[in-house]
Design an enzyme around this catalytic site. Structure first.
Site, short mmCIF file in Angstrom:
data_model
loop_
_atom_site.label_atom_id
_atom_site.label_comp_id
_atom_site.label_asym_id
_atom_site.label_seq_id
_atom_site.Cartn_x
_atom_site.Cartn_y
_atom_site.Cartn_z
N SER A 124 50.48 31.55 41.62
CA SER A 124 50.44 30.21 41.00
C SER A 124 50.54 30.37 39.50
O SER A 124 50.37 31.46 38.96
CB SER A 124 49.11 29.54 41.34
OG SER A 124 48.07 30.12 40.53
N ASP A 125 50.78 29.26 38.82
CA ASP A 125 50.62 29.30 37.37
C ASP A 125 49.13 29.14 37.08
O ASP A 125 48.32 28.91 37.98
CB ASP A 125 51.47 28.19 36.71
CG ASP A 125 51.77 28.52 35.25
OD1 ASP A 125 52.78 28.02 34.71
OD2 ASP A 125 51.01 29.31 34.65
N TRP A 126 48.77 29.25 35.79
CA TRP A 126 47.36 29.24 35.39
C TRP A 126 46.66 27.98 35.92
O TRP A 126 46.96 26.88 35.47
CB TRP A 126 47.27 29.30 33.87
CG TRP A 126 45.88 29.40 33.36
CD1 TRP A 126 44.98 28.39 33.23
CD2 TRP A 126 45.21 30.58 32.89
NE1 TRP A 126 43.80 28.85 32.72
CE2 TRP A 126 43.89 30.20 32.50
CE3 TRP A 126 45.55 31.92 32.77
CZ2 TRP A 126 42.96 31.11 32.00
CZ3 TRP A 126 44.63 32.83 32.28
CH2 TRP A 126 43.35 32.42 31.90
N SER A 127 45.81 28.14 36.92
CA SER A 127 45.01 27.06 37.53
C SER A 127 45.88 25.97 38.15
O SER A 127 45.40 24.88 38.44
CB SER A 127 44.05 26.43 36.53
OG SER A 127 44.76 25.60 35.63
#
Ligand code: GLC
Length: 754
Positions: free
Chosen positions: A301-304
């Protein structure tokens, strides 16, 4: 009826034909270089068998790995011992933000020697356009249109970052972008799917090299999957709502190109795609990526971005978000630590099948084996001293930088600087900057390593030419008190070089601008200096296409240098003094005004294309053409195109468009030209773009030299997704152009026939 029936039948045959031509199974076979041996697969399965769901969730968790740079409140408490404790407990499979061979060896020992399963960590970092040797921002790299050069630059980036402990780079960023208000346009390859695909493949090849187990290669991560660059209004993280046809024909191709050359990972994006967040989207992450393309790596995933599925309004809570994300196909959770918290209970409650979690772990373990981390997890701590910021790396950075520069104007050949110029006034807020040339995502690069424009010009001018500086104004304040000093210095000089544009902080993530004009009073400074009547060269440092109408109209020489990396100043001097003939071409259209956005080459014709007629598609207060078109760029020489030859004007749908053209250097100095081939499908079952880039080639010619350039484009590349979402190549007439810009120098026609 007969006609439609026949047409439909022919299309169906065609559709099968095209898919047959693309031979889906063979394509799948090509894209799975990551498949491991039976022996490794057996080891992976045995490991998974022995892991608890908690340990598997840990393996799918990536957290911030260097408390000294820790800026994220969520992980602020992650201190070194705590970090080692989490690693020993098998709660972490990957780290980001960790650098340094010694430090990472210590973390790796905790994972390999002190945890139950001894699974090595994979260390990921943002190595977006270089590591310590910083190359031009990727948008500048794309302006070289030189895939070999870009591959070489990523090879160097891989060698440097691998020596410092990175196994996996969160690059290339390959989001097509047609709205330069978006700050992240700086990170990609611009507006075009074909140029974007070529750059994507080159960067993946550079990062991954020939042997992923080697100590100087890193896993690539094609990002951000998908269509992040289509954010409404160019506002970062904003809604993306596009047709499936546009998704497949514009935004997906660079990712397909990255997967086809074996990219080992993909990063899911923050944005939604047509109402379903990209980080929980089964259609993009499974139907397209896995079922249609056969992608064999893993998705991070991307950050969060997993837990951001909640504010998207697509999940009620973190557990719901996790269930949707992992089931859709997001294998690893970056930074939110939500998978670690909820997957065990989701599996125990049956909301998430254990098999889904096992498959995610399998994908991650495959890449760790592919990288050789199980066999040899530790780093040679001596290596970094030998490979970081070497002279050869700097020389390559200088070559990429000067090849990325785009000469927009050069009236009366003001450039290169003539021998009779004995004094140069360097003006402008970016001339002495050593930070801004590093651009966005500068990572561990250091401003002290940068050669500023002022330093480069002074070094090249030597004793014979005086080079003096006056700042004139700030980058973005309204203070004009520095104008008079700049004007005085100008009056006392033979030539003026004004260095203006954007700071590095004005581009990149979360740095969209509502205007792409020059910030502050920079334009007014240029106007004040130009009033002296002295010859003026504008050197632009920019992270995006910019609207420069007054400068384009009134300044005789304009050089776009993007944010050009550590060798910025030397590269600018090379071009201004004529030691290098500029050859860059625009990877993105430059608008006349912000209000003209979106304006890009691959637009549709509409039923009322713009003309001087009132009732046609245009603004009443602006010409309808761009300030500078896609593919445009001048040279210190000129090139002539002739003898366009299309081998066959009737091409079968499984055939090849074969084109040759003579390109001559009609000027007085050697130079490189990017020969570009465009087509237009004049009539289709869907409307088609007025121009599409289908091939390009860089050719270097001596004065007077001519070369015959040949292009072969498979007819299967001339198709599109129709209303029923079938990929079709339809019979009918095409226009074709070849030239040094998308405006095309020579033109022809051909037919696709049944
Ligand atoms: C950022 C970016 C992504 C980057 C990641 C890790 O938010 O969107 O491109 O790789 O977080 O820094």
């Amino acid at each position: 009826m007969q006609h439609n029936h026949a047409r439909r039948m022919s299309r169906l045959i065609l559709t099968c034909g095209v898919l047959g031509l693309l031979s889906a199974p063979q394509v799948l076979a090509e894209v799975q270089p990551m498949k491991q041996s039976a022996e490794v697969e057996a080891k992976i399965n045995a490991l998974i068998e022995s892991m608890t769901v908690e340990e598997m969730a840990g393996q799918l968790t990536q957290i911030w790995g260097s408390e000294v740079q820790d800026t994220n409140p969520v992980t602020a408490k992650t201190k070194h011992e705590d970090l080692l404790g989490q690693i020993r407990a098998g709660m972490v499979g990957s780290l980001l933000g960790a650098h340094g061979a010694e430090y990472i060896n210590e973390l790796q020992r905790a994972a390999v020697k002190e945890s139950k399963h001894g699974i090595p960590l994979i260390i990921g970092n943002d190595v977006i356009h270089g590591y310590r040797t910083m190359f031009p921002i990727p948008l500048g790299g794309a302006a070289t249109w030189d895939v070999d050069l870009i591959e070489k630059s990523e090879r160097v980036a891989a060698i440097e970052c691998a020596a410092m402990g990175t196994h996996w780079t969160f690059a290339p960023m390959i989001d097509v972008c047609r709205d330069p208000r978006w700050g992240r346009v700086a990170e990609g390859a611009g507006e075009d799917p074909m140029l974007g695909s070529a750059m994507a493949a080159a960067r993946v090849r550079g990062f991954q090299g020939k042997d992923l187990t080697a100590k100087d290669t890193v896993l690539a991560c094609a990002k951000h999957f998908v269509a992040y660059g289509g954010a409404e209004g160019g506002r970062d993280y904003n809604t993306v709502d596009i047709s499936l046809q546009t998704l497949h024909d514009v935004y997906l191709p660079p990712f397909k190109a990255a997967v086809n050359v074996g990219a080992g990972s993909i990063m899911s994006a923050f944005n939604e795609v047509n109402g379903v967040p990209a980080s929980a989207n089964p259609y993009t992450l499974t139907t397209v990526l896995r079922d249609q393309w056969g992608f064999g790596g893993f998705v991070v995933s991307d950050w969060s971005s997993v837990t951001e599925v909640i504010p998207h309004g697509f999940a009620v809570d973190a557990a719901d978000a996790d269930a949707k994300a992992i089931t859709a196909g997001v294998d690893m959770d970056m930074s939110s630590m939500s998978y670690r918290e909820h997957l065990p209970s989701l599996v125990k409650s049956g909301k998430v099948s254990k098999a889904v979690v096992e498959e995610a772990v399998r994908r991650v373990l495959r890449m760790k084996f592919a990288l050789g981390l199980f066999d040899d997890p530790y780093l040679d701590t001596e290596l970094e001293k030998k490979v970081i910021l070497t002279d050869e790396n700097r020389a390559l950075a200088r070559e990429v930088a000067r090849s990325s520069f785009v000469l927009l104007r050069n009236e009366d050949s003001l450039l290169p600087i003539k021998d009779d110029v004995k004094s140069i006034a360097v003006i402008g807020p970016l001339a002495e900057s050593k930070r801004d040339p590093l651009g966005t995502w500068a990572g561990v690069a250091k401003a002290e390593d940068v050669v500023s424009v002022m330093e480069g010009l002074k070094s090249r001018a030597g004793e014979k030419v005086s080079v003096r500086y006056a700042k004139g104004c700030d980058i973005s304040s309204d203070d004009t008190s520095g104008f008079s000093e700049a004007v005085e210095l100008t009056k006392d000089s033979d030539l003026v070089v004004i260095v203006i544009g954007e700071s590095a902080e004005m581009s990149g993530e979360a740095h969209s601008r509502s205007s792409v004009e020059l910030p502050g009073v920079q334009r007014e400074l240029v106007q004040a200096v130009a009033k002296t009547g002295k010859p003026v060269v504008v050197v632009l440092l920019n992270g995006r296409p910019m609207a420069l109408p007054w400068i384009a109209e009134n300044i005789p020489a304009i050089l776009v240098t993007w944010h050009a990396g550590i060798e910025c100043g030397n590269a600018v001097a090379d071009v201004l003094f004529g030691d290098f003939n500029p050859c860059g071409k625009l990877p993105s259209t430059f608008p006349r005004k912000t209000g003209q956005i979106p304006i890009y080459l691959g637009h549709k014709n509409t039923g009322r294309p713009p003309t001087t007629e009132r009732y046609t598609s245009k603004y009443i207060d602006l010409p309808w053409t761009p300030l500078y078109p896609f593919g445009y760029g001048l040279s210190y020489t000129t090139f002539g195109y002739s003898n366009l030859n299309i081998a066959s004007s009737d091409i079968k749908r499984d055939g090849t468009l074969s084109v040759t053209v003579d390109v001559a250097n009609t000027g007085k100095v050697a130079g490189a030209e990017i020969v570009q081939l465009y087509v237009r499908d004049l009539v289709g079952s869907m409307t088609r773009p007025v121009k599409e880039l289908k091939a390009f080639r860089k050719v270097t010619l001596a004065p007077g030299e001519s070369q015959n350039i040949a292009f072969d484009v498979a007819a299967s590349e001339l198709g599109f997704h129709n209303w029923d979402m079938e990929y079709v190549v339809e019979p009918g007439e095409f226009q074709l152009w070849v030239g040094g810009s998308s405006t095309g120098d020579v033109e022809g026609r051909f037919q696709i026939v049944e």
